[in-house]
Write a protein that holds these residues in place. Structure first.
Motif: not given
Length: 267
Positions: A17, A38, A42, A44-45, A47-48
């Motif tokens: 990620t 994404d 999860q 994560n990309s 939110s990241g």
């Protein structure tokens, strides 16, 4: 020319990620119109790069399952030239819902074909599994980057992933290529890191990228601020590593622009 690149490894914690976000951001900074997809439940990309998955109404899930237009789900990011096709937790149920669909392995490809011409690069962050969503990503992609951490058991599971790629090439996507193996989490102080680099290069030769991603505090911090490392600290090692990777990919694909001769350290 537009190119779709999936980042895949069924092992978690290999920098997949992190590499997806920062490669996409680096390509965008080099003035290539880039979409980060994404494809991990999860998220994560998502939110990241600065979005709360809980507030996402339309995502890759709605595009695949409900056939909504992907342009409806795409979000603009704070990085110029970088867009996001987000994920949320519903994606975890997509594999079950897709089981009875016709051409289930080609659902993501159909989604991305609608918008492919709007971008120079589309980067897909795959989930840490070899399930149906990851198969969809590999079927949709032109090539795949395999992140491998410079740690013990680095090559564990790599054979299974390469076998899956071969199956996808034989049955679903004969044009799929391995863009390269990306060494991540390199610590110059550790003998083990150097041993892993040597071992991976010995096994895979020219498949391994010249660029190695070093361990870097700024790189670890950036997702907590919802930004890529280049937006967090453009002069840190992590940012320079990913800019070098972006340049290496661009050069390999014959897409280098004249202005990219700028020294990355000045960015």
């Amino acid at each position: 020319m537009s190119k779709i690149i999936a980042l895949a490894n069924q092992k978690g914690g290999v920098g997949k990620t992190t590499s997806s976000i920062n490669l996409a951001a680096s390509l965008a900074v080099l003035e290539y119109k880039t979409l980060l997809v994404d494809a991990d439940p999860q998220a994560n990309s998502t939110s990241g790069i600065g979005f709360d998955p809980r507030n996402i109404k339309d995502s890759i899930y709605e595009c695949i399952i409900n056939d909504i237009d992907p342009s409806q789900a795409i979000q603009k990011t704070d990085t110029p030239n970088l867009d996001l096709l987000p994920a949320h937790i519903d994606l975890v149920g997509a594999e079950i819902e897709m089981i009875n669909l016709n051409n289930r392995e080609y659902k993501m490809k159909a989604v991305l074909q609608k918008i492919k011409d709007q971008y120079d690069f589309i980067i897909i962050d795959c989930s840490p599994s070899l399930g149906l969503i990851t198969i969809n990503a590999l079927t949709a992609a032109d090539s795949v980057i395999i992140p491998v951490q410079c740690e013990y058991f680095a090559l564990e599971g790599l054979g299974k992933l390469l076998n899956t790629i071969k199956i996808v090439q034989n049955r679903l996507n004969p044009d799929l290529e391995i863009e390269g193996i990306l060494l991540t989490m390199y610590d110059v102080r550790l003998r083990l890191s150097n041993q892993v680099v040597e071992e991976v290069r010995t096994h895979f030769h020219e498949l391994v990228f010249d660029t190695i991603i070093q361990r870097n505090t700024r790189l670890s911090e950036a997702p907590s601020y919802g930004v890529s490392v280049i937006m967090h600290d453009a002069n840190c090692k992590g940012a320079i590593n990913y800019l070098n990777l972006a340049r290496e990919i661009v050069k390999k694909n014959g897409l280098l622009k004249e202005e990219e001769n700028i020294d990355s350290a000045t960015l």
